[in-house]
Write a protein that holds these residues in place. Structure first.
Motif, PDB file in Angstrom:
ATOM      1  N   ARG A  20       0.818  -1.208   0.000  1.00  0.00           N
ATOM      2  CA  ARG A  20       0.000   0.000   0.000  1.00  0.00           C
ATOM      3  C   ARG A  20       0.859   1.269   0.000  1.00  0.00           C
ATOM      4  NH1 ARG A  20      -3.036   0.264   5.905  1.00  0.00           N
ATOM      5  NH2 ARG A  20      -1.263   0.974   7.160  1.00  0.00           N
ATOM      6  N   VAL A  21       2.088   1.173   0.504  1.00  0.00           N
ATOM      7  CA  VAL A  21       3.013   2.307   0.439  1.00  0.00           C
ATOM      8  C   VAL A  21       3.395   2.567  -1.014  1.00  0.00           C
ATOM      9  CG1 VAL A  21       5.233   3.226   1.207  1.00  0.00           C
ATOM     10  CG2 VAL A  21       3.872   1.790   2.750  1.00  0.00           C
ATOM     11  N   PHE A  22       3.601   1.501  -1.773  1.00  0.00           N
ATOM     12  CA  PHE A  22       3.909   1.645  -3.197  1.00  0.00           C
ATOM     13  C   PHE A  22       2.719   2.246  -3.941  1.00  0.00           C
ATOM     14  CE2 PHE A  22       7.271  -1.117  -1.938  1.00  0.00           C
ATOM     15  CZ  PHE A  22       8.269  -1.009  -2.893  1.00  0.00           C
ATOM     16  N   ARG A  23       1.507   1.826  -3.590  1.00  0.00           N
ATOM     17  CA  ARG A  23       0.316   2.344  -4.260  1.00  0.00           C
ATOM     18  C   ARG A  23       0.136   3.834  -3.973  1.00  0.00           C
ATOM     19  NH1 ARG A  23      -3.066  -1.859  -6.159  1.00  0.00           N
ATOM     20  NH2 ARG A  23      -1.648  -3.600  -6.586  1.00  0.00           N
ATOM     21  N   LEU A  24       0.370   4.240  -2.747  1.00  0.00           N
ATOM     22  CA  LEU A  24       0.257   5.657  -2.402  1.00  0.00           C
ATOM     23  C   LEU A  24       1.291   6.489  -3.170  1.00  0.00           C
ATOM     24  CD1 LEU A  24      -0.282   5.390   1.467  1.00  0.00           C
ATOM     25  CD2 LEU A  24      -1.958   6.177  -0.221  1.00  0.00           C
ATOM     26  N   THR A  25       2.492   5.942  -3.299  1.00  0.00           N
ATOM     27  CA  THR A  25       3.540   6.650  -4.040  1.00  0.00           C
ATOM     28  C   THR A  25       3.202   6.714  -5.523  1.00  0.00           C
ATOM     29  OG1 THR A  25       5.166   5.868  -2.430  1.00  0.00           O
ATOM     30  CG2 THR A  25       6.016   6.726  -4.519  1.00  0.00           C
ATOM     31  N   GLU A  26       2.603   5.663  -6.048  1.00  0.00           N
ATOM     32  CA  GLU A  26       2.201   5.677  -7.453  1.00  0.00           C
ATOM     33  C   GLU A  26       1.126   6.737  -7.693  1.00  0.00           C
ATOM     34  OE1 GLU A  26       0.521   2.602 -10.859  1.00  0.00           O
ATOM     35  OE2 GLU A  26       1.600   1.813  -9.123  1.00  0.00           O
ATOM     36  N   ASP A  27       0.231   6.932  -6.729  1.00  0.00           N
ATOM     37  CA  ASP A  27      -0.766   8.000  -6.843  1.00  0.00           C
ATOM     38  C   ASP A  27      -0.080   9.372  -6.885  1.00  0.00           C
ATOM     39  OD1 ASP A  27      -2.840   6.187  -6.804  1.00  0.00           O
ATOM     40  OD2 ASP A  27      -3.258   6.428  -4.664  1.00  0.00           O
ATOM     41  N   ASN A 176       2.110 -14.100   1.620  1.00  0.00           N
ATOM     42  CA  ASN A 176       0.985 -13.534   0.869  1.00  0.00           C
ATOM     43  C   ASN A 176       1.118 -13.693  -0.640  1.00  0.00           C
ATOM     44  OD1 ASN A 176       3.112 -11.322   0.888  1.00  0.00           O
ATOM     45  ND2 ASN A 176       1.583 -10.395  -0.462  1.00  0.00           N
ATOM     46  N   SER A 177       2.324 -13.988  -1.125  1.00  0.00           N
ATOM     47  CA  SER A 177       2.547 -14.083  -2.563  1.00  0.00           C
ATOM     48  C   SER A 177       2.542 -15.536  -3.025  1.00  0.00           C
ATOM     49  CB  SER A 177       3.887 -13.437  -2.940  1.00  0.00           C
ATOM     50  OG  SER A 177       4.198 -13.708  -4.291  1.00  0.00           O
ATOM     51  N   LEU A 178       1.560 -15.877  -3.847  1.00  0.00           N
ATOM     52  CA  LEU A 178       1.536 -17.223  -4.405  1.00  0.00           C
ATOM     53  C   LEU A 178       2.775 -17.480  -5.243  1.00  0.00           C
ATOM     54  CD1 LEU A 178      -2.215 -17.347  -5.459  1.00  0.00           C
ATOM     55  CD2 LEU A 178      -1.136 -18.846  -3.763  1.00  0.00           C
ATOM     56  N   THR A 200      -2.187  -6.785  -4.355  1.00  0.00           N
ATOM     57  CA  THR A 200      -1.043  -7.591  -4.796  1.00  0.00           C
ATOM     58  C   THR A 200      -0.393  -6.934  -6.000  1.00  0.00           C
ATOM     59  OG1 THR A 200      -2.115  -9.637  -4.047  1.00  0.00           O
ATOM     60  CG2 THR A 200      -0.277  -9.858  -5.603  1.00  0.00           C
ATOM     61  N   TRP A 201       0.915  -6.787  -5.951  1.00  0.00           N
ATOM     62  CA  TRP A 201       1.661  -6.256  -7.088  1.00  0.00           C
ATOM     63  C   TRP A 201       1.476  -7.193  -8.275  1.00  0.00           C
ATOM     64  CZ3 TRP A 201       7.587  -6.826  -7.837  1.00  0.00           C
ATOM     65  CH2 TRP A 201       8.025  -5.957  -8.851  1.00  0.00           C
ATOM     66  N   ALA A 202       1.266  -6.629  -9.444  1.00  0.00           N
ATOM     67  CA  ALA A 202       0.980  -7.428 -10.635  1.00  0.00           C
ATOM     68  C   ALA A 202       2.060  -8.473 -10.909  1.00  0.00           C
ATOM     69  CB  ALA A 202       0.815  -6.514 -11.847  1.00  0.00           C
ATOM     70  N   LEU A 203       3.311  -8.156 -10.619  1.00  0.00           N
ATOM     71  CA  LEU A 203       4.400  -9.099 -10.894  1.00  0.00           C
ATOM     72  C   LEU A 203       4.472 -10.229  -9.874  1.00  0.00           C
ATOM     73  CD1 LEU A 203       7.323  -6.797 -12.110  1.00  0.00           C
ATOM     74  CD2 LEU A 203       5.412  -7.786 -13.372  1.00  0.00           C
ATOM     75  N   GLU A 204       3.607 -10.187  -8.855  1.00  0.00           N
ATOM     76  CA  GLU A 204       3.579 -11.257  -7.848  1.00  0.00           C
ATOM     77  C   GLU A 204       2.334 -12.138  -7.991  1.00  0.00           C
ATOM     78  OE1 GLU A 204       5.755 -12.299  -5.743  1.00  0.00           O
ATOM     79  OE2 GLU A 204       7.240 -10.730  -6.058  1.00  0.00           O
ATOM     80  N   GLU A 205       1.534 -11.901  -9.016  1.00  0.00           N
ATOM     81  CA  GLU A 205       0.317 -12.677  -9.197  1.00  0.00           C
ATOM     82  C   GLU A 205       0.632 -14.040  -9.815  1.00  0.00           C
ATOM     83  OE1 GLU A 205      -2.166 -10.194 -11.531  1.00  0.00           O
ATOM     84  OE2 GLU A 205      -2.753  -8.909  -9.846  1.00  0.00           O
ATOM     85  N   ALA A 206      -0.117 -15.047  -9.370  1.00  0.00           N
ATOM     86  CA  ALA A 206       0.043 -16.404  -9.899  1.00  0.00           C
ATOM     87  C   ALA A 206      -1.239 -17.179  -9.608  1.00  0.00           C
ATOM     88  CB  ALA A 206       1.250 -17.102  -9.264  1.00  0.00           C
ATOM     89  N   ASP A 207      -1.431 -18.270 -10.321  1.00  0.00           N
ATOM     90  CA  ASP A 207      -2.605 -19.106 -10.091  1.00  0.00           C
ATOM     91  C   ASP A 207      -2.454 -19.887  -8.794  1.00  0.00           C
ATOM     92  OD1 ASP A 207      -3.777 -18.302 -12.474  1.00  0.00           O
ATOM     93  OD2 ASP A 207      -2.825 -19.925 -13.623  1.00  0.00           O
TER      94      ASP A 207
END
Length: 232
Positions: A20-27, A176-178, A200-207
């Motif tokens: 969420r710190v990364f998301r706030l910075t991206e905003d 938390n990261s699959l 979840t950061w897009a680069l950490e997403e997995a099935d």
């Protein structure tokens, strides 16, 4: 009966808030570049830069900051003002000064399991920043070993659980990261407990590895002691 001797814990977004710190910075980044492009397009370009750069800069704030600068140069056709670059750099520094806030149920869970298991903290990212967060969290006192790695693969877990425990087959990895915490740990022969985070950061997403006999999904990290009781 299952024998588990070692518990591996991820750090970011498992023990404390991080994404969420990364998301706030991206905003904040989007506000700085609002005169040049729309937020959605900027996010796409930034993610593409992160995807390219993670192989060169690794994970963490420094690589993210460099990716923001690269993206700012690209979307402004190399016309980005120096004061905007300065603001981006300051945003990166603010991220590295951000307070570390443990997630609910974390400390009581670590206290509950410490007496019966060897606890290994396994986190990836920039060494300096990860060390800072571990210390600032106050949770380092619960771990027997702290390992900061550049990447998490099945070989990483196989090596670390053999070095600091009785092998991967007698270890449970919690995270938390699959993609980084669960799937490679399962491939190494360990058990995996997925504790999801709200973003979840897009680069950490997995099935999700549904049907895997060693995979478990937990509502929150406070359910770890119950899972261990079931497995034993």
């Amino acid at each position: 009966m299952t024998k588990i001797t070692t518990l591996g814990f991820d750090a970011d977004d498992t023990l404390w808030h991080n994404e969420r710190v990364f998301r706030l910075t991206e905003d904040r980044f989007a506000e700085l570049l609002a005169d040049y492009t729309e937020k959605a397009h900027l996010s796409e370009r930034l993610l593409a830069a992160e995807r390219r750069n993670v192989l060169h800069y690794g994970y963490g704030v420094k690589g993210f900051t460099l990716s923001m600068i690269e993206t700012a140069i690209e979307v402004t056709d190399r016309q980005v003002p120096a004061d905007v670059i300065a603001e981006i750099l300051e945003a990166g520094r603010d991220m590295m000064r951000h307070p570390v806030e443990p997630l609910p149920h974390v400390e009581e869970t670590l206290k509950a399991v410490k007496k019966n298991y060897k606890l290994v903290l396994i986190t990836k990212g920039d060494l300096f920043d990860q060390e800072r967060k571990v210390t600032a969290s106050g949770l380092d006192v619960y771990f027997d070993v702290i390992e900061i790695v550049s990447e998490k693969t099945d070989d990483t877990y196989r090596t670390l659980f053999s070095r600091h425990g009785t092998g991967a087959t007698e270890a449970l990895m919690i995270g938390n990261s699959l993609k980084s915490d669960i799937v490679p740990a399962l491939d190494a022969g360990a058990f995996g407990a997925h504790v999801s985070y709200d973003v979840t950061w897009a680069l950490e997403e997995a099935d999700e590895p549904r049907g895997h006999e060693r995979f478990y999904r937990l509502d929150n990290i406070g359910k770890v002691p119950q899972l261990l009781a079931r497995l034993s």
